[in-house]
Design a protein around this motif. Structure first.
Motif, short mmCIF file in Angstrom:
data_model
loop_
_atom_site.label_atom_id
_atom_site.label_comp_id
_atom_site.label_asym_id
_atom_site.label_seq_id
_atom_site.Cartn_x
_atom_site.Cartn_y
_atom_site.Cartn_z
N UNK A 264 36.30 49.89 47.73
CA UNK A 264 37.17 49.49 46.61
C UNK A 264 36.87 50.28 45.34
N UNK A 265 37.89 50.39 44.51
CA UNK A 265 37.74 50.99 43.20
C UNK A 265 38.62 50.23 42.22
N UNK A 266 38.39 50.41 40.93
CA UNK A 266 39.09 49.65 39.91
C UNK A 266 39.63 50.59 38.85
N UNK A 267 40.85 50.31 38.41
CA UNK A 267 41.47 50.98 37.26
C UNK A 267 41.66 49.92 36.18
N UNK A 268 41.30 50.24 34.96
CA UNK A 268 41.30 49.19 33.93
C UNK A 268 41.59 49.78 32.56
N UNK A 269 41.93 48.86 31.64
CA UNK A 269 42.12 49.18 30.22
C UNK A 269 41.46 48.07 29.43
N UNK A 270 40.56 48.43 28.52
CA UNK A 270 39.94 47.45 27.64
C UNK A 270 38.73 46.74 28.20
N UNK A 271 38.14 47.21 29.31
CA UNK A 271 36.97 46.57 29.91
C UNK A 271 35.77 47.51 29.85
N UNK A 272 34.58 46.92 30.04
CA UNK A 272 33.34 47.68 29.96
C UNK A 272 32.79 47.95 31.35
N UNK A 273 33.18 49.06 31.98
CA UNK A 273 32.67 49.56 33.25
C UNK A 273 32.57 48.46 34.31
N UNK A 274 33.66 47.89 34.76
CA UNK A 274 33.59 46.85 35.80
C UNK A 274 33.21 47.44 37.16
N UNK A 275 32.53 46.64 37.96
CA UNK A 275 32.13 47.02 39.32
C UNK A 275 33.14 46.44 40.29
N UNK A 276 33.90 47.31 40.98
CA UNK A 276 34.97 46.85 41.87
C UNK A 276 34.42 46.02 43.01
N UNK A 277 33.26 46.41 43.57
CA UNK A 277 32.70 45.67 44.69
C UNK A 277 32.31 44.26 44.28
N UNK A 278 31.70 44.10 43.10
CA UNK A 278 31.32 42.76 42.63
C UNK A 278 32.55 41.93 42.29
N UNK A 279 33.59 42.57 41.76
CA UNK A 279 34.80 41.81 41.42
C UNK A 279 35.47 41.25 42.66
N UNK A 280 35.42 41.99 43.77
CA UNK A 280 36.08 41.53 44.99
C UNK A 280 35.20 40.63 45.84
N UNK A 281 33.90 40.92 45.90
CA UNK A 281 33.03 40.21 46.84
C UNK A 281 32.00 39.33 46.16
#
Length: 672
Positions: free
Chosen positions: A393-410
């Protein structure tokens, strides 16, 4: 067509006026009812106040009239006592009465006559009686005396009181004059009377046994007329004692007689000696009572009349104001929703435009995030791509501080919960402080999963809208989730198709098409940079023998093992591809011919060391490889096809020389 079907087919603009009209009628009815009740209450209170005032005024008038009659009786009694003649027998009494009779005779020879026997002759002249006070009106003067211990009375007609032949009235007045009450009603004709009495004493103060009685008729009717003249009300009065009428009259539209019991609704007002409103005989009345003395009370009943203008005008004003307010609110709501629909349509069109652009998927997703923050006024937005049938997984964002896609999903955060639920709806969530979302600076978010069927393709979310998320935000996010899911699925399918079109299905290596495209690009780079480029063409020896001896499954396994050996031997920057059948090609950028020959020898030795288990028993079979090579800039012109031809010619030479050897362009041979 049935009515429910008609309603279903009716448009919003058709039903809206009907609903608004019905609601306006309801509001108008309520608005008219409220001022009606208010005006009714105010009118009742005003009527009660006026009734209380007039009851007090009427009681004062009656008491004043009583005092006037008493004063007249007292003046008459004093003049009788001042005659100096102390009457001691009937003859003397008759002489006094005769003198009084002549004095009280109407000047015009009216019908008034004394109600006693004929007067005796030779009576002494008596001084003239005082003038009757103007407030006494037409009345009757009587004198009572005690004869041998029993009371007797005689009447004299007063100016304006027509007794004449009415012997019944005379007899009733004679009876009442013996012990006169303050108020009494004639049972024969119902006429109310007021009485006043005063004892006669001599100048020396000796009781003569005589009493002067003054009676006045129609006191209730006269009082009612006087009270009506003081305002617009139509009061009706009566005198009561306890729970019955002492003097009757017209009360609440009907005649009541002396001695008749009070109506229950009036009895409570009389007992309380206050003022209130009550319903009598189908009408609404203000009732008031005032004390008169001796347990008597003046009862005043006045009908309550409400001002129609007070009922209609406020109701109409409030009704129209309510309708206008409702129309303004409905119109404002309609235009607000219409504006939101237009903005939502523009936002959906913008999201679709971004997703259809000919750019990498990551750039398109970032553009969608910017669009969502602009339209919804959220502080941040993100799209997480990952899930079923997708790579890491990967994440595209606006206005966030370096989110981790793996932690967001799992992980254990709210977005992971939305991913596990997989429900086609938006979810508003307060972010726990220990979650990955909180670490990125998110306090509250609205998220939706990207679903294709039951398969998860990722998540989309907006975060931290200043005034909270509204329905328009949820609708737009839900629509964006559907479009994003389609775009991600389309990109995934395109990637799969591209891989399938450019990859050999058996070995997983690039096929001839990918090889030629890659070689053309690398050759163009080498020509511009004046860098070396080498091509190796390989042929798996004895593949036909393996197929004929052990079957095509064994041959396929030999090809797969050979492909893995090539990939493990070359550099990551080099490309190994299957050209056709048992022929393979390796493209090595920035590699000179002599270096390529060393790599070829390394490959030959690695392949010779490999054993492939074949057949049911798994007997090992050794492989061999023949390699031919060509290099740029030694070979110039003709492009990729020219290099491949020269490498193929070198391969042919290696196979002709006995296989399992390396030949390079210009016929150079490595050690076997």
């Amino acid at each position: 067509m049935r009515r429910p079907e008609l309603l279903r087919r009716a448009s919003f603009f058709t039903l809206l006026p009907l609903v608004v009209g019905a609601f306006a009628v309801f509001i108008a009815s309520v608005s008219a009812y409220v001022p009606f009740q208010q005006a009714r209450r105010i009118a009742g209170q005003q009527a009660v106040d006026r009734a209380a005032d007039k009851a007090s005024v009427g009681a004062n008038l009656l008491l004043e009239q009583q005092r006037s009659l008493t004063a007249f009786a007292r003046a008459t009694a004093l003049q009788l006592g001042d005659t100096g003649d102390g009457p001691g027998d009937v003859v003397a009494l008759d002489r006094v009465i005769a003198d009084l009779s002549r004095e009280l005779e109407p000047a015009a020879g009216g019908p008034g006559t004394p109600a006693s026997t004929a007067p005796a002759q030779g009576c002494l002249p008596t001084p003239p009686l005082p003038a009757v006070p103007q407030g006494c009106g037409a009345g009757v003067l009587g004198i009572t005396r005690a004869v041998h211990g029993s009371a007797a009375s005689t009447l004299l007609a007063r100016a304006g009181a027509v007794l004449g032949p009415d012997l019944a009235l005379s007899r009733w007045l004679l009876r009442e004059a013996v012990a006169p009450p303050r108020f009494a009603g004639n049972p024969d004709d119902g006429v109310p009377w007021m009485f006043a009495t005063y004892a006669v004493h001599t100048p020396a103060g000796r009781d003569t046994g005589l009493s002067v009685v003054v009676a006045q008729p129609n006191i209730v009717d006269d009082l009612a007329l006087e009270l009506r003249s003081a305002g617009t009300d139509q009061p009706q009065v009566a005198i009561v004692h306890g729970d019955h009428y002492v003097l009757g009259g017209r009360i609440a539209g009907r005649l009541v007689a002396a001695g008749e019991a009070l109506q229950p609704a009036l009895a409570s007002a009389v007992v309380d000696t206050g003022a209130s409103t009550t319903d009598l005989d189908g009408g609404r009345y203000a009732v008031a009572a005032s004390l008169l003395g001796d347990g008597n009370r003046l009862l005043l009943v006045s009908p309550v009349v409400s001002d129609p203008g007070a009922l209609i005008t406020p109701g109409l004003v409030i009704s129209w104001a309510s309708i206008v307010i409702i129309l303004v609110l409905v119109t404002g709501h309609f235009f607000t929703r219409h504006w939101q629909m237009l903005k939502g349509a523009e936002a959906r069109a913008a999201v679709a435009t971004h997703l259809d652009a000919a750019r990498p998927l990551a750039e398109r997703l970032e553009a969608v995030c910017r669009q969502l923050t602009t339209t919804t006024r959220a502080a941040a937005a993100l799209v997480v791509i990952g899930g079923d049938e997708l790579p890491r997984p990967y994440v595209c964002h606006v206005g966030l501080d370096r989110p981790d896609a793996q932690l967001l999903l799992d992980g254990d955060g709210p977005l992971a919960l939305v991913a596990r639920l997989r429900r086609r709806r938006t979810v508003d969530i307060t972010v726990p402080v220990e979650s990955e979302e909180a670490r990125c600076g998110v306090r509250r978010l609205c998220a939706a999963p990207l679903l294709m069927g039951s398969g998860l393709r990722g998540l989309v979310a907006i975060a931290d809208r200043p005034r909270g998320f509204i329905e328009a935000d949820r609708v737009q996010l839900s629509d964006a989730a559907e479009r994003l899911a389609l775009a991600v699925e389309r990109d995934r399918i395109l990637s799969v198709r591209t891989i399938e079109a450019s990859t050999d299905a058996l070995t997983g290596l690039p096929n001839r098409r990918s090889l030629v495209e890659h070689l053309e690009r690398q050759l163009a780079i080498a020509e511009r940079a004046r860098a070396p480029l080498s091509v190796l063409m390989l042929d798996l020896d004895r593949l036909k023998e393996i197929n004929d001896t052990h079957g095509h499954a064994a041959g396929d396994e030999a090809l797969r093992v050979f492909a893995r050996t090539l990939s493990a031997t070359i550099r990551r920057s080099d490309l190994a591809a299957r050209l056709a059948g048992d022929e393979f090609v390796i493209v090595m950028a920035n590699t000179r011919g002599r270096d390529a020959r060393e790599v070829a020898e390394k490959i030959r030795a690695a392949v010779a060391a490999v054993e492939v288990p074949v057949g049911p028993s798994g007997d090992p079979v050794r492989l061999g490889v023949s390699i031919g090579g060509a290099a740029f800039p030694e070979v110039r012109g003709g492009g990729a096809e020219r290099l491949l031809e020269r490498a193929d010619a070198a391969l042919y030479e290696a196979k002709r020389d006995g296989r399992d050897r390396v030949r390079f362009d210009h016929g150079r041979v490595s050690a076997a």
